[in-house]
Design an enzyme around this catalytic site. Structure first.
Site, mmCIF file in Angstrom:
data_model
loop_
_atom_site.group_PDB
_atom_site.id
_atom_site.type_symbol
_atom_site.label_atom_id
_atom_site.label_comp_id
_atom_site.label_asym_id
_atom_site.label_seq_id
_atom_site.Cartn_x
_atom_site.Cartn_y
_atom_site.Cartn_z
ATOM 1 N N HIS A 126 0.815 -1.220 0.000
ATOM 2 C CA HIS A 126 0.000 0.000 0.000
ATOM 3 C C HIS A 126 0.846 1.268 0.000
ATOM 4 O O HIS A 126 0.339 2.356 -0.281
ATOM 5 C CB HIS A 126 -0.984 -0.003 1.180
ATOM 6 N N ASP A 174 0.275 -7.667 1.604
ATOM 7 C CA ASP A 174 0.706 -6.272 1.703
ATOM 8 C C ASP A 174 2.233 -6.135 1.738
ATOM 9 O O ASP A 174 2.786 -5.387 2.533
ATOM 10 C CB ASP A 174 0.099 -5.600 2.940
ATOM 11 N N SER A 202 4.743 2.751 7.890
ATOM 12 C CA SER A 202 4.392 1.574 7.088
ATOM 13 C C SER A 202 5.561 1.154 6.201
ATOM 14 O O SER A 202 6.139 1.980 5.493
ATOM 15 C CB SER A 202 3.176 1.872 6.210
#
Length: 462
Positions: A124, A154, A229
């Site tokens: 993402h 992911d 992230s």
């Protein structure tokens, strides 16, 4: 009288002389030896084991682990081109006048995993990017190329070219991570480079609703915020044990818990992307009894034909309690272990069968995405050798599951074999889906020939 006293005196004197003679001539002298002895202690088994606290077993100084990590964690900047439509401009100024293109920039973190420039991050973080740029801890900027990505887990893999060896982190074994263990989260929240936070592992095998197929998060209380992230979760030895992925928050900022994809899963995804270009998902070949929630383990509802589980002797009703030496208490534990494995690998599956513990060596097989007819909302699979023998057919496509209301009305469902569509013989599940969607999509009527699970030949017009 005098005579008597004289006689007694002579007798007394004689007795004394006789006694002295015995002591001197007859009796051996006694030797007295002093000896010290240890006291005898009777031991009694205690009914408890005292806890020994070793204050030096876990370091509280994280400087070494932090120093190893910050240089291997990079800032990731992705730029994508977006198109904005203005319907009012289209209406008043003509076609094309309301279209505007603009750049959208997103940021995150990444972890260098090899000296030649491979970087792992979250999917993402770079999804939809037209341009990817990474910034090293020394502020040097490099262009990155997307090697591959896996949306389900992911994870994405990038590559940069540099004329020097890049600092990198070794993968640790996330199976050995313990709840309560100290960990560090390293990333670039709010564009602040090389931020290190500390916490402990709060839980393992965490299943988060709405996160697609990721069912085995490592949960920590190390502070993770937007921009973290794709960053590193490391243990106190500086080994990569997870890729920071998500936070639990209603505000968008850290409020107590964060989640990371375990390193074993991330490494397997990276290896698959490098070797195959896509993720190879391994399965046991079983269906799970989702209603059996009151047991410590995963209960098998059914075993697929010709699967590794079938060949190894697993049976309906078996309760899986371990994969190799890792304890399985819920489905997310099982899913996490299988996600980290490859098709063709063997795993030791420990099961509880009616109170007896058994260990079966199961060869994992590859998950095959079954063709789905969109117009009929039906999933098909190729028929097996057993189907061919049982129904005396050479080919066909078997219904795996269906959401088609008409099929359900006539009790057509799992196990039905489609053999013909509009007079054309069906040779595979893929062919069946192509013909069904193409024919029905053109407005034509479908004439279907099927064999029921009991062997009855049935015809349908759709």
């Amino acid at each position: 009288m005098k005579k008597i006293i004289g006689t007694l005196g002579i007798a007394f004197l004689g007795g004394i002389i006789a006694l002295l003679g015995y002591k001197t001539l007859v009796e051996e002298p006694q030797v007295i030896v002093e000896k010290q002895t240890e006291p005898t202690i009777e031991t009694v088994k205690a009914n408890y084991t005292p806890t020994v606290v070793n204050a030096t077993s876990t370091p509280t100084d994280f400087t070494e682990a932090a120093d190893k990590t910050v240089h291997a964690v990079v800032h990731v900047k992705n730029t994508s081109i977006r198109t904005q439509q203005n319907p009012w401009a289209e209406l008043f100024y003509g076609s094309g006048s309301g279209t505007r293109k603009y750049e959208q920039v997103g940021t995150g973190s990444g972890v260098i995993i090899s000296p030649d420039g491979y970087i792992v991050t979250n999917n993402h973080v770079i999804e939809g990017a037209n341009d990817i740029e990474i910034t090293l801890n020394n502020q040097k900027k490099l262009k990155a190329t997307l090697i591959g990505a896996d949306e389900n887990n992911d994870i994405a893999l990038l590559k940069v070219e540099a004329d020097f060896e890049l600092p990198n982190l070794p993968f640790g074994n996330s199976d050995y991570v313990n709840v309560g263990e100290w960990v560090l989260a390293v990333g670039n929240p709010y564009n602040l480079t090389s931020t290190v936070t500390a916490g402990i592992v709060s839980a393992k095998g965490r299943d988060l609703t709405g996160n697609k197929n990721i069912d085995a998060f490592i949960q920590t209380d190390a502070a993770v915020n937007p921009g973290n992230s794709g960053g590193a979760l490391v243990n106190t030895r500086g080994e990569l044990i997870g890729i920071n992925t998500a936070i639990s928050s209603r505000t968008g900022s850290f409020i107590g818990y964060s989640f990371a994809v375990p390193s074993n899963i991330a490494k397997k995804v990276v290896d698959d992307l490098l070797e195959f270009g896509s993720v190879q998902e391994a399965i046991l070949g079983i269906n799970i009894d989702v209603e059996a929630t009151d047991i410590a383990g995963v209960k098998i509802k059914a075993v697929s034909d010709e699967s590794g589980a079938k060949k190894a002797g697993l049976k309906e009703g078996d309760i899986i309690t371990k994969i190799n030496n890792v304890k399985i208490t819920k489905f997310s534990d099982l899913k996490g272990q299988l996600t980290a494995k490859r098709p063709g690998e063997f795993v030791n599956v420990t099961v509880d069968r009616d109170g007896e513990e058994l260990v079966k060596a199961v060869r994992l097989t590859k998950l095959v995405e079954l063709p789905i007819s969109k117009v009929l909302q039906t999933e098909f699979e190729d028929i097996t050798k057993e189907d061919k023998r049982k129904f005396k057919i050479n080919a066909g496509a078997k219904i795996k599951r269906t959401q088609n209301l008409a099929f359900k009305q006539f009790e057509v469902g799992e196990g039905y074999i489609l053999t013909e569509v509009n007079g054309k013989k069906i040779t595979s599940a893929k062919e069946a889906v192509n013909i069904l969607d193409k024919t029905y999509g053109s407005g034509k009527t479908l004439y279907l020939v099927m064999i029921s699970p009991s062997g009855q030949l049935e015809r349908f017009r759709y």
